[in-house]
Every structure is written in structure tokens, then in C-alpha cells.
Design a protein around this motif. Structure first.
Motif, PDB file in Angstrom:
ATOM      1  N   ILE A  38      -6.820  13.094  15.096  1.00 40.68           N
ATOM      2  CA  ILE A  38      -7.446  14.202  14.376  1.00 40.68           C
ATOM      3  C   ILE A  38      -8.025  15.251  15.318  1.00 40.68           C
ATOM      4  O   ILE A  38      -7.789  16.452  15.151  1.00 40.68           O
ATOM      5  N   TYR A  39      -8.766  14.828  16.329  1.00 41.70           N
ATOM      6  CA  TYR A  39      -9.619  15.753  17.067  1.00 41.70           C
ATOM      7  C   TYR A  39      -8.994  16.222  18.380  1.00 41.70           C
ATOM      8  O   TYR A  39      -8.265  15.480  19.051  1.00 41.70           O
TER       9      TYR A  39
ATOM     10  N   ILE B 122      -3.535  16.881   8.019  1.00 39.70           N
ATOM     11  CA  ILE B 122      -4.882  16.329   8.018  1.00 39.70           C
ATOM     12  C   ILE B 122      -5.256  15.734   6.666  1.00 39.70           C
ATOM     13  O   ILE B 122      -6.226  15.004   6.529  1.00 39.70           O
TER      14      ILE B 122
ATOM     15  N   SER C 296     -10.188  20.085  14.837  1.00 38.48           N
ATOM     16  CA  SER C 296      -9.008  19.234  14.669  1.00 38.48           C
ATOM     17  C   SER C 296      -7.776  19.876  15.309  1.00 38.48           C
ATOM     18  O   SER C 296      -7.626  21.091  15.329  1.00 38.48           O
TER      19      SER C 296
END
Length: 296
Positions: free
Chosen positions: A129-130, A51, A44
Motif C-alpha cells: 500500500i504505502y 487500493i 499510497s
């Protein structure tokens, strides 16, 4: 937040079971998980607490009184940002993956388009997120080893409850940001009851939940903007004596949404929800007909 090596040694979810099943209810908290796998965090681009923005923090604790009254509570330990069991099993965004998705994947749902599929692309205010694309095999492993067993557990508990009482009521417990407002722009709701616009639950149950919370002084709305997700839609079959109701709680009532810590309002809300659970779960015993012929 707890960092774990994975869910091979750490349970992905658990059932908090009563000493004896005394109620035709099953409570579910699918988004309150706070155990974050280290590999997931490394993949992430987000730092904590960013998060964690999609967590239904402490919702499992708020509805814990149901267990003492005689109903099971299923709670996730995996976070929603890692895997969302309130989606179809394969609502996947092809842009997130290195590999070609299976032909059976649902790549065109509204939830996928919004970045909130089974494997979420974003949290909070559209925060990605990634860092890069994901390996499809790793993601399919999450679905096979966590998603599918989770739903098998829910189905089993509902089936056992249905056999014991002749009907079963699933209460799907969630929280929502304090910025959410009523559809008409009025007072922000403290609770939102979702029954898929009358299709997933007996109207008499929803009315009773509304009246109970409203009598405590809370602002309650129905279905807007949250009518219930996959769980409510999938398990709610009133004509068969299976009822599913989603309850959203405003996070501003009980926590600091920036620090993710409980606020001074937590204990008051916890006490009120305990009273609500006691009153609400006693309703069928008072003669409310929720069996298979009671579709409304």
C-alpha cells in the motif's frame, strides 16, 4: 469511492437504527467503507481501484433489510486498507513505521506476518500500500479516534440488546473474492459461515443459517477458509448469551471485481438475503434457547 479530507468532518462510521428495537440482533459491516482520506491516498503507491481490493463493497447495502425488521446495522465509512477494526487494536508490523512501536503492540501475530494487521501493509494479491514508512503517532491517532469508538459502539449496542432480550446475536457481514474455493477443492462457496469452530455462536443458529441459505440453492461452507476474525472471537460468548456469527458472501454473485460495479446478479442476491434475514432473525421467536445457559 469517495475522497475525503479526513474523518474530522466526515463520519468514520454510522449506526443505521430501527425505529424500534424489535430483534435480539446487531448487524455489523466493518469493511464496506469507501471514503478514502486524501492524505492516505497521497501516501499510497496504489491507484484506484487497486487500493479498493480489500473492500467488502456493497455488503452494507445487502444486509440493510435487517434495519427495517428491527435490528441496528453498524457500517464503516473508513476503508479497511486505512484501518481494520476486525483485528486487535495494536496488531502492528514494526517494519512499516519510522518510530519504535509501543511495548504493548502485538508484532508477532499471523495476521501481521501476512501484511494484514490493524494497519494493513498490503491489499489484494500482496500489493504493497504505502510508498514509505509511517509515523506511529498518526497511526495511533487512527486507533484512538476511530477504532476504539467503533468498538465502544458495538459493545453498547450488544449490551442494550442483551439487556432487552436476555441475549444478543452479532452478525458480522463480509465479502470474499470469487477465487475462494472449498477446502476440499470442490465447488466454490457462495457463503461461508464462521463461528470460530463452534466457540462463538450457538450451533443451532449456525445450523439454521446453513439450512436457510442452502435451501435457496447456494453453496454454503463453514469456517474454511474464514472462521471469523477478531470481532467474532472477541464478542462471541455463548455461555453468557452473546453469540457472534461471521457471514462471508462471494463477490462474484453480485459485482464485477475489476470495475467494482454492481453486476446483474446484485438485485437477485439482495432479494435472497432479505428473505434470509427475515427467516433467520425470526428463529429465536420460535422458541430457540439462546440465553446464558445455552452454551453448546
Amino acid at each position: 469511492m469517495k475522497v475525503v479530507t479526513g474523518f474530522e468532518d466526515t463520519p468514520a462510521y454510522e449506526i443505521l437504527a430501527p425505529s424500534r428495537l424489535r430483534l435480539p440482533f446487531v448487524f455489523n459491516s466493518p469493511h464496506s467503507g469507501r471514503c478514502y482520506p486524501l492524505n492516505f491516498l497521497n501516501a499510497s503507491k496504489l491507484e484506484a481501484p487497486a487500493i479498493r481490493r480489500s473492500e467488502d463493497a456493497y455488503v452494507d447495502e445487502l444486509f440493510m433489510p435487517a434495519v427495517a425488521r428491527g435490528a441496528p446495522l453498524v457500517r464503516a465509512h473508513f476503508p479497511r486498507a486505512f484501518l481494520d477494526v476486525n483485528r486487535e487494536p495494536y496488531e502492528l508490523d514494526p517494519k512499516m513505521f519510522e518510530d519504535r512501536l509501543p511495548a504493548y503492540a502485538n508484532i508477532r501475530s499471523i495476521r501481521v506476518a501476512g501484511g494484514l494487521g490493524t494497519i494493513a501493509r498490503i491489499v489484494g494479491e500482496a500489493q504493497e500500500i504505502y510508498r514509505g514508512r509511517l509515523c506511529i503517532n498518526e497511526v495511533l491517532s487512527r486507533i484512538e479516534t476511530i477504532y476504539k469508538p467503533y468498538h465502544r459502539t458495538l459493545r453498547r449496542l450488544l449490551a442494550e440488546t442483551h439487556v432487552t432480550f436476555g441475549y444478543a446475536v452479532l452478525i458480522d457481514c463480509h465479502s470474499m473474492p470469487s477465487t475462494i474455493r472449498n477446502a476440499d477443492g470442490g465447488r466454490r462457496p457462495d457463503f461461508i459461515l464462521g463461528d470460530r469452530y463452534g466457540t462463538s455462536c450457538s450451533a443451532s443458529l449456525v445450523d439454521a443459517a446453513f439450512e436457510s441459505l442452502n435451501a435457496m440453492g447456494y453453496a454454503v461452507s463453514r469456517n474454511k477458509p474464514y472462521a471469523g476474525g477478531f470481532i467474532t472471537e472477541h464478542y462471541g460468548r455463548p455461555a453468557k448469551g452473546l453469540h457472534a456469527l461471521q457471514i462471508e458472501v462471494n463477490r462474484g454473485l453480485y459485482m464485477d471485481e475489476q470495475s467494482m460495479e454492481k453486476s446483474e446478479g446484485f438485485q437477485r442476491l439482495a432479494n435472497d438475503i432479505a428473505c434470509f434475514v427475515a427467516e433467520f432473525t425470526s428463529l429465536p421467536a420460535s422458541g430457540m434457547d439462546l440465553g446464558a445457559i445455552a452454551a453448546e
